[in-house]
Design a protein around this motif. Structure first.
Motif, PDB file in Angstrom:
ATOM      1  N   SER A 134      -7.852  -0.736  -4.307  1.00  0.00           N
ATOM      2  CA  SER A 134      -7.628   0.679  -4.002  1.00  0.00           C
ATOM      3  C   SER A 134      -8.942   1.413  -3.747  1.00  0.00           C
ATOM      4  O   SER A 134      -9.023   2.298  -2.895  1.00  0.00           O
ATOM      5  CB  SER A 134      -6.875   1.356  -5.151  1.00  0.00           C
ATOM      6  N   VAL A 139       0.861  -1.188   0.000  1.00  0.00           N
ATOM      7  CA  VAL A 139       0.000   0.000   0.000  1.00  0.00           C
ATOM      8  C   VAL A 139       0.893   1.233   0.000  1.00  0.00           C
ATOM      9  O   VAL A 139       1.885   1.293   0.743  1.00  0.00           O
ATOM     10  CB  VAL A 139      -0.938   0.017   1.226  1.00  0.00           C
ATOM     11  N   PHE A 158      -3.234   3.828  -2.196  1.00  0.00           N
ATOM     12  CA  PHE A 158      -3.553   2.931  -3.302  1.00  0.00           C
ATOM     13  C   PHE A 158      -2.754   1.643  -3.142  1.00  0.00           C
ATOM     14  O   PHE A 158      -1.727   1.595  -2.454  1.00  0.00           O
ATOM     15  CB  PHE A 158      -3.267   3.596  -4.660  1.00  0.00           C
TER      16      PHE A 158
END
Length: 404
Positions: A322, A66, A331
């Protein structure tokens, strides 16, 4: 009306569009004498299994990271628990990814029930999913109108859309479900499964005659042929001795030609199946005879497969995660570098070139091999072996108008 038109028309009538298994049944005309194909029965075909297994294996092996952008730079941030153990303590991320990719590739959809939510509020004003318990593909039906799903029915129980995790692929405009490759490959899979059934019947003696009994003296009518066949069968089935005169001749039928045709049909079917599931035939050992594909390295072969076949599916899953599993500017990225591992020699050359070109530091290069940074003592050993390190030459700046 075509199968797709009937399928889309049923959804626009605000009816219950059933499970992907039923979508499969609606999407093709059944022909008599064929073995029916479903998402489950298709798995009996080795080519189908190999394609699904390969894609799901690779997808589940990609590390999930992430990130967020900070001053234009991509910075890694901690992953939420749902991207570590999405199914709680019982189901880890690798198993979850394998199962969902397997369903996406065979049925065009995967489903799960959101049983827990985190404290982080998502775009819909609800907490982001904290746990997603996957459900069996055939247990899900959907209700909807137009391009909107209004209800999910799982195991006979209704769920609102926000309580269900639904990923899809192989989509078409105006239809909120993914299409099933098995449905559209059904004819090819049917032919292969039917060929398998034929082979079992053939070698069991039930599909075609294993031998012929011929009268060399005269032409016989149907009734005489029936009597002779029953007498012969009664003698052979009881392991007895069939006694006849000079007029009958018994000759086994050779099956070599039919066996060859059967094998050719199986090979052709496997090649067609590989195309439907987006896997090059040579990766599941069904490359066509006479074809030749040569790659300089395994890295090049994997890169071609990633770009042309698996990459788009990776991108779709990154986008779904996301939008639905992380908040705000964060995201999700799947690290596909794991698939592009080079051989040791090529890897050493690449890392050496990056250090020389100053796009990678020695400490970063060592971190790639899970090694700590070099100590001063280790640097001293290199100096004794190869001479003292020279200071980098500062870049020169040209002054406009200055003479050379």
């Amino acid at each position: 009306m075509g199968a797709w038109s009937r399928l889309k028309g049923a959804f626009t009538r605000d009816a219950q569009i059933s499970s992907p298994e039923d979508l499969l049944a609606q999407s093709r005309e059944r022909r008599s004498g064929k073995v029916p194909v479903t998402n489950d029965s298709a798995l009996r075909n080795s080519a189908v299994w190999a394609c699904l297994r390969l894609r799901a294996d690779l997808m589940s092996d990609f590390p999930i990271d992430v990130y967020r952008k900070v001053s234009g730079i991509q910075v890694e941030v901690p992953k939420p628990p749902v991207l570590i153990s999405p199914g709680g303590s019982e189901v880890g991320m690798k198993e979850w990814m394998y199962s969902t990719e397997f369903d996406l590739d065979r049925g065009g959809n995967c489903f799960g029930i959101i049983t827990e939510r985190s404290g982080v509020i998502g775009p819909d004003g609800r907490g982001l999913p904290g746990r997603i318990d996957l459900v069996e593909l055939g247990s899900v039906s959907v209700r909807g109108k137009g391009s909107t799903i209004t209800k999910y029915v799982i195991g006979g129980k209704e769920y609102e859309p926000w309580d269900v995790w639904h990923e899809k692929q192989y989509t078409v405009a105006g239809f909120p479900m993914g299409l099933s490759p098995v449905a559209y490959a059904a004819w090819t899979i049917e032919e292969t499964i039917s060929a398998q059934q034929f082979a079992r019947d053939w070698f069991a003696g039930g599909a075609v005659p294993l031998a012929e009994l011929k009268n060399n003296a005269k032409t016989i009518d149907r009734e005489a042929a029936r009597v002779a066949r029953e007498n012969f069968r009664a003698a052979v089935d009881s392991s007895g001795l069939f006694v006849h005169g000079v007029d009958w001749e018994y000759k086994p039928i050779q099956a070599v030609a039919s066996q060859s045709a059967f094998l050719e049909a199986r090979q052709y079917g496997a090649t067609e199946i590989a195309r439907f599931f987006g896997v090059p035939g040579d990766l599941i050992d069904v490359a066509m005879s006479g074809s030749s594909i040569t790659y300089a390295s395994i890295g090049q072969r994997n890169l071609q497969f990633l770009i042309m076949n698996l990459g788009p599916a990776v991108g779709r899953r990154e986008e779904a995660f996301s939008r639905k599993l992380v908040s705000g500017p964060r995201f999700v990225k799947l690290n596909t570098d794991a698939m592009l591992r080079m051989d040791p020699e090529a890897r050493a050359r690449t890392i050496g070139a990056r250090i020389t070109n100053r796009t990678l530091t020695p400490d970063e290069a060592r971190a790639l091999d899970n090694l700590p940074p070099l100590t001063d003592e280790q640097y001293g050993q290199f100096d004794r072996l190869f001479g003292p390190r020279s200071a980098p030459t500062p870049p020169t700046t040209a002054v406009p108008g200055a003479s050379s």
